[in-house]
Design an enzyme around this catalytic site. Structure first.
Site, PDB file in Angstrom:
ATOM      1  N   ASN A 213      -7.275  -5.099  28.001  1.00  0.00           N
ATOM      2  CA  ASN A 213      -8.377  -6.041  27.809  1.00  0.00           C
ATOM      3  C   ASN A 213      -7.923  -7.455  28.160  1.00  0.00           C
ATOM      4  OD1 ASN A 213      -7.333  -7.395  25.327  1.00  0.00           O
ATOM      5  ND2 ASN A 213      -7.467  -5.305  24.535  1.00  0.00           N
ATOM      6  N   ASP A 282      -9.124   0.083  21.129  1.00  0.00           N
ATOM      7  CA  ASP A 282      -9.688   0.991  20.127  1.00  0.00           C
ATOM      8  C   ASP A 282      -9.343   2.441  20.423  1.00  0.00           C
ATOM      9  OD1 ASP A 282     -10.937  -0.907  18.473  1.00  0.00           O
ATOM     10  OD2 ASP A 282     -12.479  -1.208  20.004  1.00  0.00           O
ATOM     11  N   LYS A 292       0.727  10.430  38.998  1.00  0.00           N
ATOM     12  CA  LYS A 292      -0.467   9.669  39.359  1.00  0.00           C
ATOM     13  C   LYS A 292      -1.635  10.627  39.628  1.00  0.00           C
ATOM     14  CE  LYS A 292      -2.275   6.404  42.682  1.00  0.00           C
ATOM     15  NZ  LYS A 292      -2.130   5.791  44.003  1.00  0.00           N
ATOM     16  N   PRO A 310      -4.831   4.116  15.840  1.00  0.00           N
ATOM     17  CA  PRO A 310      -4.783   3.745  14.415  1.00  0.00           C
ATOM     18  C   PRO A 310      -5.147   2.271  14.257  1.00  0.00           C
ATOM     19  CG  PRO A 310      -2.557   3.909  15.330  1.00  0.00           C
ATOM     20  CD  PRO A 310      -3.501   4.413  16.389  1.00  0.00           C
ATOM     21  N   ASP A 311      -5.765   1.938  13.144  1.00  0.00           N
ATOM     22  CA  ASP A 311      -6.044   0.524  12.855  1.00  0.00           C
ATOM     23  C   ASP A 311      -4.802  -0.038  12.154  1.00  0.00           C
ATOM     24  OD1 ASP A 311      -6.851  -1.935  11.708  1.00  0.00           O
ATOM     25  OD2 ASP A 311      -8.944  -1.321  11.983  1.00  0.00           O
ATOM     26  N   ILE A 312      -4.040  -0.809  12.884  1.00  0.00           N
ATOM     27  CA  ILE A 312      -2.747  -1.287  12.380  1.00  0.00           C
ATOM     28  C   ILE A 312      -2.957  -2.179  11.156  1.00  0.00           C
ATOM     29  CG2 ILE A 312      -0.637  -2.571  12.971  1.00  0.00           C
ATOM     30  CD1 ILE A 312      -1.270  -1.834  15.952  1.00  0.00           C
ATOM     31  N   PHE A 332      -8.070 -10.961  12.419  1.00  0.00           N
ATOM     32  CA  PHE A 332      -8.900 -11.726  13.347  1.00  0.00           C
ATOM     33  C   PHE A 332     -10.078 -10.851  13.768  1.00  0.00           C
ATOM     34  CE2 PHE A 332      -7.558 -15.837  15.179  1.00  0.00           C
ATOM     35  CZ  PHE A 332      -6.524 -16.106  14.294  1.00  0.00           C
ATOM     36  N   LYS A 346     -16.265  -7.373   8.344  1.00  0.00           N
ATOM     37  CA  LYS A 346     -14.948  -6.886   8.796  1.00  0.00           C
ATOM     38  C   LYS A 346     -13.885  -7.156   7.732  1.00  0.00           C
ATOM     39  CE  LYS A 346     -14.531  -6.418  13.137  1.00  0.00           C
ATOM     40  NZ  LYS A 346     -14.485  -6.682  14.554  1.00  0.00           N
ATOM     41  N   LYS A 350     -11.715  -4.057   6.420  1.00  0.00           N
ATOM     42  CA  LYS A 350     -10.258  -4.007   6.661  1.00  0.00           C
ATOM     43  C   LYS A 350      -9.469  -4.193   5.366  1.00  0.00           C
ATOM     44  CE  LYS A 350     -10.483  -4.290  11.363  1.00  0.00           C
ATOM     45  NZ  LYS A 350      -9.724  -3.630  12.405  1.00  0.00           N
TER      46      LYS A 350
HETATM   47  O1  C5P Z   1     -11.945  -3.833  14.384  1.00  0.00           O
HETATM   48  P1  C5P Z   1     -11.519  -4.983  15.191  1.00  0.00           P
HETATM   49  O2  C5P Z   1     -10.713  -4.608  16.392  1.00  0.00           O
HETATM   50  O3  C5P Z   1     -12.578  -5.955  15.558  1.00  0.00           O
HETATM   51  O4  C5P Z   1     -10.560  -5.780  14.184  1.00  0.00           O
HETATM   52  C1  C5P Z   1      -9.855  -6.855  14.567  1.00  0.00           C
HETATM   53  C2  C5P Z   1      -8.670  -7.070  13.671  1.00  0.00           C
HETATM   54  O5  C5P Z   1      -7.984  -5.863  13.379  1.00  0.00           O
HETATM   55  C3  C5P Z   1      -7.622  -7.922  14.349  1.00  0.00           C
HETATM   56  O6  C5P Z   1      -6.910  -8.598  13.347  1.00  0.00           O
HETATM   57  C4  C5P Z   1      -6.758  -6.888  15.049  1.00  0.00           C
HETATM   58  O7  C5P Z   1      -5.465  -7.385  15.352  1.00  0.00           O
HETATM   59  C5  C5P Z   1      -6.737  -5.757  14.038  1.00  0.00           C
HETATM   60  N1  C5P Z   1      -6.642  -4.433  14.634  1.00  0.00           N
HETATM   61  C6  C5P Z   1      -5.499  -3.655  14.463  1.00  0.00           C
HETATM   62  N2  C5P Z   1      -5.440  -2.397  14.962  1.00  0.00           N
HETATM   63  C7  C5P Z   1      -6.481  -1.875  15.644  1.00  0.00           C
HETATM   64  C8  C5P Z   1      -7.634  -2.639  15.834  1.00  0.00           C
HETATM   65  C9  C5P Z   1      -7.690  -3.905  15.322  1.00  0.00           C
HETATM   66  O8  C5P Z   1      -4.539  -4.153  13.840  1.00  0.00           O
HETATM   67  N3  C5P Z   1      -6.388  -0.663  16.130  1.00  0.00           N
END
Ligand code: C5P
Length: 405
Positions: A213, A282, A292, A310-312, A332, A346, A350
């Site tokens: 991105n 995502d 390739k 995973p959502d870190i 953020f 959010k 989170k």
């Molecule tokens: O859900 P979204 O991507 O909008 O959330 C943004 C926040 O979550 C940011 O702080 C981003 O660094 C964190 N994030 C993360 N892991 C992901 C997606 C988002 O840590 N897979």
């Protein structure tokens, strides 16, 4: 506001080949908004002329303690009383030895000795041959100078003018500037360890292609720099970006979301603050092709399927340390509209105490941004400014919240 506006810096030069870098440093200080008064030793004037430094600082240079331009003939008193800091760059081995003994037989050492020690800091940027640098006498002198209240900057490493290679080069002008700017920042995060994620992630499809991105990493890198300036130890986990590492920051480069998650896991236990600015992808491609993916002219489109990353941040926010308050988490949110509403939702989703919203398309890749801070108390706007200014404001806001916690 520039980084050094309203600051008056006395730039001292002692003798050494690194004097050639002092010209660039003088210019950098002026560009950063400082007024600069140059004072040189006679040895320094063998390497670079006072004329050059006068032109760059736009002020007459002082070399001698017998300079009759001062009505009271006390240049050492007058010059040091006006200074916000005395920066000696280069500081030669001989000059440091002299300072250590409180000797004062030329204007620069006289002025350093005569400075009001509590209000005018003395900052030294050493420069010398590697053997001179490693000599026990130099190391001993440096330790004593630090004990006497001087701030001794690091030295660089590499090829030296004498043809040898090792430690002892003077830092580059830009590095000295960054250290000086940091010196003046209030140490609101002293004793804290801040972990920051920044930049995009790159999710490979095959060995040559992938999905990423437009995040530039600038906001996260600015936060890492601002946290370091505020006295924190800082670890920066960076996705693929081409940005210089801020001074004094430990950087860990990663590529994919899974790499980033592993790097965060490896460093989060040492952290007391976690700031997630990374634009983590995502989804990742479910099966990365080993070779390739060929077009082959068949007209067939590749069949890609995705799995969720995973959502870190959410993972870290669920940890026992985050829940007990030992780790303060900041997220953020890059949105395109309805910032307050999305940031509020959010924050809850989170599970973080502070969520910072910004308008993604208005800031990606740019040097400016505007932030909306949302916490349990409500929302606060940090209006449009450059990212480093905003990062410093955000760091101050985080520090305030740590005090309350
Ligand atoms: O859900 P979204 O991507 O909008 O959330 C943004 C926040 O979550 C940011 O702080 C981003 O660094 C964190 N994030 C993360 N892991 C992901 C997606 C988002 O840590 N897979």
């Amino acid at each position: 506001m520039s980084d050094l506006s309203n600051k008056h810096i006395v730039l001292g030069l002692s003798g050494g080949i690194a004097c050639y870098k002092a010209a660039e440093l003088c210019r950098a200080l002026v560009k950063a908004g400082a007024s600069v008064q140059v004072v040189m030793t006679e040895a320094a004037a063998q390497f670079i002329t006072p004329v050059t430094l006068q032109a760059l600082s736009n002020r007459a240079v002082y070399v001698s303690q017998w300079d009759a331009r001062e009505p009271n003939n006390m240049a050492h008193i007058n010059l040091s009383r006006e200074a916000d800091a005395i920066l000696v760059a280069p500081a030669s081995a001989d000059f440091m030895a002299k300072l250590l003994h409180g000797r004062a037989d030329d204007l620069l050492s006289l002025m350093c000795l005569a400075r009001p020690i509590d209000s005018v800091p003395l900052i030294l940027a050493p420069a010398m041959n590697r053997e001179m640098w490693l000599h026990p006498a130099t190391q001993r002198n440096m330790a004593q100078l630090k004990a006497d209240g001087a701030h001794v900057l690091d030295v660089g490493q590499g090829e030296q003018a004498c043809g040898e290679t090792g430690d002892g080069r003077m830092l580059e002008p830009e590095e000295i500037l960054q250290d000086l700017v940091a010196f003046f920042q209030t140490k609101v995060l002293a004793g804290q360890h801040v972990l920051v994620t920044a930049g995009p992630t790159y999710e490979a499809m095959d060995p040559v292609r992938g999905i990423t991105n437009l995040s530039s990493g600038k906001m996260g890198f600015s936060i890492a720099r601002a946290a370091r300036e505020a006295g924190a130890e800082v670890t920066l986990v960076a996705g693929p970006v081409h940005l210089p590492t801020p001074r004094g920051v430990q950087r860990v480069d990663v590529r994919s979301a899974l790499d980033m998650q592993a790097a965060v896991a490896a460093h989060v236990d040492a952290a007391s603050v976690f700031v997630a600015t990374a634009a983590v992808a995502d989804w990742r491609v479910a099966e990365v092709a080993g070779q390739k993916i060929k077009k082959e002219g068949s007209g067939q489109l590749p069949q890609l399927s995705f799995v969720e990353n995973p959502d870190i941040l959410a993972g870290v926010a669920q940890s026992a340390r985050a829940k007990s308050g030992a780790l303060y988490c900041v997220g953020f949110a890059a949105e395109s509209h309805d910032l307050l509403q999305h940031a509020t939702t959010k924050r809850e989703r989170k599970g973080v105490p502070l969520l910072v919203g910004n308008i993604g398309p208005a800031t990606f890749g740019l040097d400016d941004n505007a932030l909306l801070l949302v916490d349990a108390q409500g929302a606060k706007e940090l209006p449009h400014a450059n990212k480093l200014t905003l990062a410093r404001q955000l760091v101050a806001e985080i520090a305030k919240r740590l005090k309350v916690a």
